[in-house]
Design an enzyme around this catalytic site. Structure first.
Site, PDB file in Angstrom:
ATOM      1  N   ARG A 110       2.609   3.552  -7.322  1.00 49.65           N
ATOM      2  CA  ARG A 110       3.761   2.729  -7.735  1.00 49.65           C
ATOM      3  C   ARG A 110       4.767   3.560  -8.538  1.00 49.65           C
ATOM      4  O   ARG A 110       5.976   3.444  -8.340  1.00 49.65           O
ATOM      5  CB  ARG A 110       3.306   1.516  -8.553  1.00 49.65           C
ATOM      6  CG  ARG A 110       2.582   0.465  -7.744  1.00 49.65           C
ATOM      7  CD  ARG A 110       2.371  -0.818  -8.546  1.00 49.65           C
ATOM      8  NE  ARG A 110       1.704  -0.611  -9.821  1.00 49.65           N
ATOM      9  CZ  ARG A 110       0.389  -0.653 -10.010  1.00 49.65           C
ATOM     10  NH1 ARG A 110      -0.430  -0.879  -8.991  1.00 49.65           N
ATOM     11  NH2 ARG A 110      -0.115  -0.480 -11.217  1.00 49.65           N
ATOM     12  N   ALA A 138      -1.671  -1.055  -4.903  1.00 46.77           N
ATOM     13  CA  ALA A 138      -2.624  -1.349  -5.974  1.00 46.77           C
ATOM     14  C   ALA A 138      -2.827  -0.155  -6.908  1.00 46.77           C
ATOM     15  O   ALA A 138      -3.510  -0.277  -7.927  1.00 46.77           O
ATOM     16  CB  ALA A 138      -3.971  -1.777  -5.383  1.00 46.77           C
ATOM     17  N   CYS A 139      -2.233   0.973  -6.584  1.00 46.36           N
ATOM     18  CA  CYS A 139      -2.424   2.218  -7.338  1.00 46.36           C
ATOM     19  C   CYS A 139      -1.224   2.480  -8.243  1.00 46.36           C
ATOM     20  O   CYS A 139      -0.090   2.575  -7.764  1.00 46.36           O
ATOM     21  CB  CYS A 139      -2.626   3.377  -6.364  1.00 46.36           C
ATOM     22  SG  CYS A 139      -2.619   5.010  -7.128  1.00 46.36           S
ATOM     23  N   GLY A 140      -1.471   2.629  -9.548  1.00 47.97           N
ATOM     24  CA  GLY A 140      -0.395   2.897 -10.493  1.00 47.97           C
ATOM     25  C   GLY A 140       0.329   4.199 -10.203  1.00 47.97           C
ATOM     26  O   GLY A 140       1.559   4.270 -10.322  1.00 47.97           O
TER      27      GLY A 140
END
Length: 140
Positions: free
Chosen positions: A15, A10-12
């Site tokens: 990712r 969920a973390c940019g």
């Protein structure tokens, strides 16, 4: 090369870090640390290997950091570690472990310091920031 990323999908930043590892031609071991947190020993080791303090490794944004009183400068490392292990969202991310070192990859391009220079070409982060050119060289 054996690479492990402690990842939150969920973390940019997490990712982007994972994508940079893959851009280097490496498929890492992915540990979704919110479901499978590291042991105390693993966490202490990663923090030390990354050259951080325990407080540096505590995530403040979008966590119960302040509500739990973790902003108290008198808390010991053991108290902070206890909180991180009880509620893994407090572990800053993403930690990446390779034979070349360990980094808390914030910003995500810090992972490049511990990867071989085998990038497959250009890399652009999700937000459009260019990190590597077409030849896989870092853009400064």
């Amino acid at each position: 090369m054996n690479v492990t990323i402690y990842h939150n999908p969920a973390c940019g930043t997490s990712r982007n870090t994972l994508a940079m590892i893959r851009n280097a031609g490496i498929e890492p071991d992915i540990i979704e640390y919110l479901e499978n947190p590291p042991s105390r020993q693993e966490l202490v080791g990663m923090i030390a290997d990354a050259g951080l303090t325990v407080r540096d490794a505590v995530r403040q944004k979008d966590t119960p950091y302040a509500e739990l009183g973790l902003d108290n400068p008198d808390l010991s490392d053991d108290q902070l570690l206890d909180a991180m292990l009880k509620d893994p969202i407090l572990i800053n991310r993403p930690f990446v472990v390779t034979p070349l070192g360990t980094r808390l990859s914030r910003p995500s391009e810090l992972v490049l310091e511990i990867l071989p220079e085998t990038h497959k070409g250009a890399f652009t982060k999700e937000d459009g920031e260019k990190v590597l050119d077409a030849e896989g060289k870092r853009i400064v």
